[in-house]
Scaffold this active site. Structure first.
Site, PDB file in Angstrom:
ATOM      1  N   SER A  51       0.731  -1.203  -0.100  1.00 17.04           N
ATOM      2  CA  SER A  51      -0.090   0.167  -0.032  1.00 17.04           C
ATOM      3  C   SER A  51       0.764   1.275   0.043  1.00 17.04           C
ATOM      4  O   SER A  51       1.792   1.366  -0.899  1.00 17.04           O
ATOM      5  CB  SER A  51      -1.020  -0.073   1.301  1.00 17.04           C
ATOM      6  OG  SER A  51      -1.918   1.209   1.090  1.00 17.04           O
TER       7      SER A  51
ATOM      8  N   ASP B 206      -5.286  -2.092  -4.635  1.00 17.38           N
ATOM      9  CA  ASP B 206      -4.231  -2.413  -3.356  1.00 17.38           C
ATOM     10  C   ASP B 206      -4.426  -3.866  -2.743  1.00 17.38           C
ATOM     11  O   ASP B 206      -5.594  -3.898  -1.981  1.00 17.38           O
ATOM     12  CB  ASP B 206      -4.467  -1.087  -2.299  1.00 17.38           C
ATOM     13  CG  ASP B 206      -3.850  -1.113  -1.178  1.00 17.38           C
ATOM     14  OD1 ASP B 206      -3.080  -2.095  -0.952  1.00 17.38           O
ATOM     15  OD2 ASP B 206      -3.841  -0.348  -0.243  1.00 17.38           O
TER      16      ASP B 206
END
Length: 374
Positions: free
Chosen positions: A118, A247
């Protein structure tokens, strides 16, 4: 029965009451509560949102001074052999990985592989590209929201007329990719100086994969960074091979798979946790049943239960395979609730996070050296 037949045989009520959707419902409830409570009690959060989404000329700030000073104390001994750095996600708080890399550089420790998640991709991929920690610090600390935040206002305006068809995120993500392409050019994952990986999640088939030199060698690094931070509902998915990807930290917040299963074995691992309490403990919700709206307190636990359990299992795998040092430079509360969005939309604290990463890593190396002497 095929999946298509099962889909035709289910009713809308089946979907609403599906027990496995409850975590998603809880997630919406908890995030809505976080945003509403922050907006009413914290004008700073409202200001951060405004500056990130609607920047004005008055929002310009002077560029940061040099992030790292020259070391004033003797350096601890570094680590030999192959060394991995594995990070959690955690929005801008994972700028701390730049400081970790700086401390390793100063002690003569060479990193053999990065596995980031992330927000850590914003910092880890440039390090993997061969930029020095000081260069990455100067690059990212100078970022301002207008350079990487691009709200999809047209998509939002069409949300009601189109019944939301195709809408999947507040931000487009084009600016993030453009920013890194200006600084990294067309460098691909296969050309990285240090192998670097990040998890991504596929919408169509609900499948996790990992971007990196052994999996997607021809993918530009700038595109990989964009994909790695495309948090569902916040940043729009990215198309790759005809599929939509987001993500992967929503599933695997501490990705050890690339280090343990895709790359040659490592002797040492640095684990950087910026997302959960110490050593991946869960939040303490003792007494939840006595609080108003008890279900919301329980919901906060339900929505992270799978993710934090996988993180615990992953760090156990890492410790079994390599001599592992855990560093937690930035308190996880920095990205709890709306802090996650604040630390993405405002870079003001990133230099401090980098310095915290450096000092935490140096302290950990000193403790490791003392342990070896004993």
């Amino acid at each position: 029965m095929t999946s298509a037949n099962r889909a035709r045989d289910t009713s809308p009520l089946d979907a609403v009451l599906d027990v496995f959707r409850m975590r998603q419902y809880f997630d919406v409830v908890v995030r809505a509560r976080d945003v509403a409570s922050s907006a009413t009690r914290d004008l700073r959060f409202v200001g951060t949102l405004r500056r990130g989404l609607l920047p004005l000329p008055i929002d310009l700030r002077p560029p940061p001074t040099r992030v790292f000073d020259e070391p004033s104390a003797p350096m601890p001994p570094g680590l030999g052999g192959r060394v991995a750095v594995v990070t959690t996600g955690g929005s801008g708080a994972l700028a701390s990985v730049v400081g970790v890399a700086r401390a390793l550089e100063e002690t003569g420790t060479a990193v053999s592989v990065y596995s980031v998640c992330s927000g850590a991709a914003l910092f880890g991929f440039p390090l993997g590209a061969g930029m020095s920690p000081q260069e990455v610090a100067e690059l990212t600390a100078s970022m301002v929201p207008r350079e990487y935040v691009d709200p999809g206002w047209r998509d939002l305006a069409l949300l009601v007329p189109t019944l939301g068809r195709g809408w999947a995120g507040l931000l487009r993500g084009d600016k993030i990719e453009s920013f890194y392409r200006r600084h990294l050019g067309d460098l691909t994952l296969g050309q990285l100086a240090v192998p670097t990986y990040a998890p991504i999640w596929n919408v169509e088939h609900n499948r996790l994969d990992y971007l990196g030199p052994r999996t997607y060698p021809d993918l530009p690094v700038a595109r990989a960074i964009r994909m790695a931070v495309s948090l569902p509902l916040f940043v729009q998915p990215v198309t790759l091979d005809g599929l939509s990807w987001c993500d992967g930290g929503i599933v695997d917040i501490f990705p050890v798979h690339p280090v343990l299963d895709l790359e040659p074995a490592v002797e040492h691992a640095i684990a950087v946790n910026g997302f959960y309490p110490h050593d991946f403990e869960g939040e303490d919700a003792t007494g939840w049943e006595h609080r108003p709206l008890s279900i919301v307190s329980a919901a906060a636990q339900v929505r992270t239960s799978q993710q934090v359990q996988l993180a615990r299992e992953n760090i156990a795998r890492l410790r079994a395979a390599a001599d592992t040092v855990l560093v937690e430079p930035v308190p996880y509360q920095k990205v709890a609730g709306t802090g996650f969005y604040e630390q993405f939309l405002d870079t003001a604290e990133w230099p401090e996070f980098m310095r915290a990463g450096r000092s935490s890593m140096l302290d950990a190396l000193r403790l490791e050296a003392a342990r070896r002497r004993r």
